[in-house]
Design a protein around this motif. Structure first.
Motif, PDB file in Angstrom:
ATOM      1  N   LYS A 110      -3.543  -9.856  11.721  1.00  0.00           N
ATOM      2  CA  LYS A 110      -3.457 -11.302  11.466  1.00  0.00           C
ATOM      3  C   LYS A 110      -3.074 -12.041  12.740  1.00  0.00           C
ATOM      4  O   LYS A 110      -3.655 -13.083  13.074  1.00  0.00           O
ATOM      5  CB  LYS A 110      -2.444 -11.578  10.362  1.00  0.00           C
ATOM      6  N   PHE A 138      -8.821  -4.051   8.460  1.00  0.00           N
ATOM      7  CA  PHE A 138      -7.754  -3.779   7.497  1.00  0.00           C
ATOM      8  C   PHE A 138      -7.572  -2.282   7.316  1.00  0.00           C
ATOM      9  O   PHE A 138      -8.399  -1.479   7.757  1.00  0.00           O
ATOM     10  CB  PHE A 138      -8.078  -4.434   6.150  1.00  0.00           C
ATOM     11  N   SER A 160      -1.610  -4.968   8.883  1.00  0.00           N
ATOM     12  CA  SER A 160      -2.057  -6.283   8.434  1.00  0.00           C
ATOM     13  C   SER A 160      -1.429  -7.398   9.268  1.00  0.00           C
ATOM     14  O   SER A 160      -2.113  -8.352   9.673  1.00  0.00           O
ATOM     15  CB  SER A 160      -1.725  -6.481   6.954  1.00  0.00           C
TER      16      SER A 160
END
Length: 346
Positions: free
Chosen positions: A182, A190, A178
């Motif tokens: 990001k 994910f 994650s």
């Protein structure tokens, strides 16, 4: 403008126009061919295709259904299980820990997982888990061969790598992925779990173009580092553009990822054996050279190829897999050949 310069300009103009027309014809040629293929091929195509150069889209299209019951159409931001293409992501996470001095690739895995009871934990290295030369076929059975002496593709090595990551980082595998996604702005990517599936499309099995929903789920928390990432064609383009441009790993780490000590055969990459690095197959003995991987399971198939000399990515994701092994990646193979013959990779 002098008469001489004007004459030179007029003389060169047809060549400029010819060059532009030739480039346009090439694009029209492969675009039309892929359009025709995904509309008319057998077995039927159901998925998304994205071809990019230097991170910019050359071709993109989604065709088919995200759900065959509701007839919800697929889109370019549809989320697919990428299965074994997960492994290059796990390999990158391992190499980032190597960069921090937390993992040594050539150290037996017992150092990082002292609770492992198997005798092979004192022998098998992180390097051997990464390139499938560990010999593990079942955690409770003897090794298939002495570690480092042969290649056996399977699902047992990368889950152990996930455990090593969690041990040295003190974070869970979903937390590690994650944070990475990001940072890269891969907003639709994910790690799958039963309570984290967002807009994941439904996977299907194809038997003679008869489509049936895939009921079994390969992804578990333990197996996630091997097959658990969900992504889109757009996000995997972002991944390629970062991984292969030195934006995730240091140059020496990236070089390690592509170095190989073992050869292995896979039909999508040809009849001959090619190099297997860390979660990537390395085709460097032919022109053009390229790197890539495939993924298959849960009614999904994925292909991610990168050609470094032309900076072109070919990404194809389908939410179906054929029950006939001879038809695995059938459309992907055809798309790859269309691009190969188009002149784009020159």
């Amino acid at each position: 403008m002098s008469p001489l310069l004007k004459f030179s300009y007029l003389l060169s103009l047809p060549f400029i126009l010819l060059s532009c027309n030739s480039s346009a014809q090439k694009q029209d040629n492969y675009t039309a061919q892929i359009d025709s293929l995904i509309q008319n091929t057998t077995p039927v195509f159901n998925g998304a295709v994205l071809i990019s150069k230097s991170g910019k889209t050359l071709y993109s299209k989604a065709k088919g259904f995200a759900d065959f019951d509701t007839k919800k159409p697929l889109a370019l931001d549809s989320q697919f299980e990428i299965m074994s293409n997960t492994r290059q992501i796990t390999a990158v996470l391992i190499l980032k820990e190597v960069e921090q001095g937390k993992i040594d690739l050539n150290t037996p895995i017992k150092k990082y997982l002292p609770n492992l009871k198997q005798t092979w934990a004192d022998t098998i290295t992180v390097h051997q888990l990464l390139n499938h030369t560990h010999g593990i076929v079942d955690l409770q059975k003897p090794l298939l061969f002495k570690p480092g002496t042969d290649f056996k593709y399977g699902n047992e090595g990368y889950p152990i790598l996930g455990q090593i990551l969690e041990a040295v980082s003190k974070k869970t595998y979903p937390e590690l992925t994650s944070a990475l996604f990001k940072k890269l702005k891969m907003n639709n990517t994910f790690c799958y779990s039963k309570d984290q599936n967002r807009n994941l499309v439904t996977g299907y099995f194809n038997a003679n173009n008869s489509i049936e929903k895939a009921e079994n789920q390969l992804i578990t928390p333990y197996k996630a580092p091997s097959c658990g990432i969900v992504s889109t064609v757009n996000d995997l383009t972002i991944w390629n553009n970062n991984l292969h441009k030195g934006k995730i790993l240091k140059p020496e780490s990236y070089k390690l990822m592509l170095q190989y000590t073992i050869l292995a055969q896979h039909n999508l990459f040809g009849k001959e054996k090619v190099g297997y690095g860390y979660g990537l197959r390395v085709v460097d003995k032919e022109t053009p050279k390229y790197y890539g991987h495939t993924g298959l399971g849960d009614g999904f198939s994925s292909v991610n190829l990168y050609y470094p000399e032309s900076d072109i990515s070919i990404i194809v994701l389908e939410n179906q897999m054929n029950e006939n092994p001879e038809l695995f990646y059938a459309s992907e193979f055809k798309i790859k050949n269309i691009i190969l013959k188009s002149g784009l990779l020159n």
